[in-house]
Design an enzyme around this catalytic site. Structure first.
Site, mmCIF file in Angstrom:
data_model
loop_
_atom_site.group_PDB
_atom_site.id
_atom_site.type_symbol
_atom_site.label_atom_id
_atom_site.label_comp_id
_atom_site.label_asym_id
_atom_site.label_seq_id
_atom_site.Cartn_x
_atom_site.Cartn_y
_atom_site.Cartn_z
ATOM 1 N N GLU A 248 0.882 -1.183 0.000
ATOM 2 C CA GLU A 248 0.000 0.000 0.000
ATOM 3 C C GLU A 248 0.907 1.217 0.000
ATOM 4 O O GLU A 248 1.464 1.585 1.035
ATOM 5 C CB GLU A 248 -0.888 -0.002 1.254
ATOM 6 N N CYS B 83 -2.433 9.564 2.161
ATOM 7 C CA CYS B 83 -2.045 8.871 0.927
ATOM 8 C C CYS B 83 -3.088 9.066 -0.160
ATOM 9 O O CYS B 83 -2.760 9.148 -1.333
ATOM 10 C CB CYS B 83 -1.803 7.394 1.193
#
Ligand code: NDP
Length: 515
Positions: free
Chosen positions: A259, A293
């Protein structure tokens, strides 16, 4: 009874972490500090490779008992864990505020999301992963076929500091629900939050305390976890570190989940609700000091709406104030070095012709809300992850050009589309090269536990959350069971010579007619 002071809570956290790791004695320690004040938040052990290996071995033993509890047993314990988190939400939010710097209210939002995911993972694991019969097909018609998803054993989780609860819990909750034990290495910038979570687990689930443990330290502790023989390594962080993690895991063929970062774009189409888009863009870009993010880092607005959109965004951004008090819109940069990245991107954009309409100042760890226009697509502020409270806005001919520019970036984590047409928005969302897209909102997909979360390209691979997130932490197990014998067994040296001719004729009849 008197409520524990924060200092006492932290002592408890530090002591309980030390308790967890006393068994893996390590002399070296490190401090985590409050990014707003520099005050020490906690002191934590640096786990070396031997200590990490011992913790993983302990977790391996716990994993067997945890798996044996079955879906219902695990669900009950995950429920107790989320109950504990919900009851102590403010205590944890205070700690997140002090160690990461974000406002208390944002920490509450983050914890709430994590609790919701815990609930979903615990209550859906049986349905998604449990044993089921599948059709055996023509060639195995005398067999039954069974599919189930078995745990991997111990899952290593390495997490970042920007969402120190929500982000690692996206792996931890789903890995635990799938029947694995977890060893979690939090960022060296937020070890107290990681330690608090592990202490909370031990308190809420005492009969499976070792199923979720924490190791603390710097990158070398994370590297040791990669080499400790875990069943899978779930990494959340930057692409450069992700590459190192993959290389370390390759030594033992340990599978990885990546991720990684993003450079998410918002597309604002001709018929968009411009005020709503501007409001969401400012929140998506600047909340959590832009250290998200899936934050909005760049906007492509069509000619028809560009001027109005820029006016709305600049007005809203001017109203924001960073700080560490309750009324601040967002906090300091968690890591001092991140302020340097933001400064470099600003300098690069302005040197290349970009204009700063709002903000543009970096004062220590505080970055003012910053709106940049006319930055070339090749500038760092448009190409690279900035991870600060900044946004670039570019004028495009139409939504097609916006999509083209959006998809030209090497990252592909998420993004947003603002459009008045449902069909048009869905079409743009589908063609956006990213793992997630929200229409007429930002970041919403992260709050839907049933939806998978993860990226493409430089943003990584694999998925947390949802059914895919549960399966990510399992191995598919296929079993067949013979119900009765056929007169002719094709998989025997004793089969008659004509048997395969007969098979070929049957397959010709069944499949050969298709063109
Ligand atoms: P880093 O890549 O710097 O660090 C991530 C984690 O890896 C930290 O725990 C770090 O430990 C650890 N680490 C560092 N070196 C190694 C190594 N050699 N081997 C194993 N582990 C190591 O990322 P940040 O913490 O700075 O997080 C920010 C990044 O994370 C951004 O790019 C952001 O976009 C991304 N992110 C992605 C998300 C997603 O879901 N896709 C969600 C949240 C963030 P230590 O801190 O102790 O050095």
């Amino acid at each position: 009874m008197r409520a524990m002071s924060l200092a006492e809570q932290l002592d408890t956290v530090t002591a309980s972490t030390a308790g967890t790791v006393d068994r893996h004695a390590t002399a070296q320690t490190f401090e985590s500090t409050n990014p707003a004040t520099g005050a020490v938040v906690g002191v934590f052990p640096v786990h070396d490779a031997a200590a990490v290996a011992e913790t993983v071995e302990q977790a391996r033993a716990a994993a067997l008992a945890w798996a044996d509890l079955g879906h219902d047993g695990r669900r009950a314990r995950l429920t107790a864990f989320r109950g504990y988190l919900a009851r102590r939400m403010h205590e944890l939010a205070d700690l997140v505020h002090r160690e990461n710097g974000k406002p208390h209210a944002d920490a509450i939002l983050e914890i709430t999301l994590a609790i919701d995911h815990l609930a979903w993972a615990g209550s859906h694991a049986r349905k998604v992963l449990g044993p089921r019969r599948v059709p055996a097909g023509l060639l195995a018609a005398n067999h039954t076929a069974h599919l189930e998803y078995r745990p991997l054993g111990v899952v290593g989780v390495i997490g970042p500091w920007n969402y120190p609860v929500f982000t690692p819990m996206g792996s931890i909750a789903y890995a635990l629900a799938a029947g694995n034990a977890v060893v979690f290495k939090p960022s060296e910038h937020t070890p107290a939050v990681g330690a608090w979570l592990a202490a909370a687990w031990r308190a809420a689930v005492p009969d499976a305390a070792d199923a979720f443990q924490v190791v603390t330290g710097d990158g070398s502790t994370g590297a040791a976890l990669c080499r400790a023989g875990v069943g899978k390594l779930a990494f959340t962080g930057s692409a450069p570190t992700g590459r190192k993690v993959m290389a370390a895991c390759a030594e033992t063929l340990t599978p990885v989940l990546m991720e990684l970062g993003g450079k998410d774009a918002m597309i604002v189409d001709d018929d968009a609700d411009v005020a709503a888009a501007a409001d969401a863009a400012v929140w998506g870009a600047m909340s959590n000091a832009g250290q998200t993010c899936i934050g909005i880092e760049r906007v492509y607005a069509t000619e028809a709406v560009y001027d109005r959109f820029v006016a709305e965004v600049t007005a809203k951004a001017r109203d924001l104030r960073p700080g560490s008090d309750d009324d601040a819109a967002y906090g300091p940069m968690t890591m001092a070095s991140q302020a340097d990245v933001v400064r470099r991107h600003l300098d690069d954009a302005t040197a290349a012709g970009g204009r700063v309409l709002v903000g543009g100042t970096v004062d220590g760890r505080y970055v003012s809300p910053t709106v940049i226009v006319d930055a070339p697509e090749t500038s760092a502020a448009v190409c690279e992850e900035t991870f600060g409270p900044t946004i670039t806005i570019a004028k495009v001919r139409d939504a097609e050009e916006a999509l083209e520019r959006t998809n030209a970036n090497a990252h592909g984590l998420a993004g947003a589309v603002y459009s008045g047409s449902r069909a048009r928005a869905m079409d743009l969302a589908r063609r956006m090269r990213s793992g997630m897209t929200s229409i007429n909102s930002v970041l919403t997909f992260a709050s839907v536990p049933a939806l998978p979360f993860g990226g493409v390209g430089e943003s990584g691979f694999g998925r947390i959350h949802g059914e895919d997130g549960l399966k990510e932490f399992t191995r598919a197990k296929a079993i067949t069971r013979k119900r009765f014998s056929l007169p002719v067994d094709l998989m025997s040296f004793g089969r008659p010579a004509q048997a395969t001719d007969a098979l070929a004729r049957v397959m010709g009849i069944v499949h050969g007619r298709h063109r």
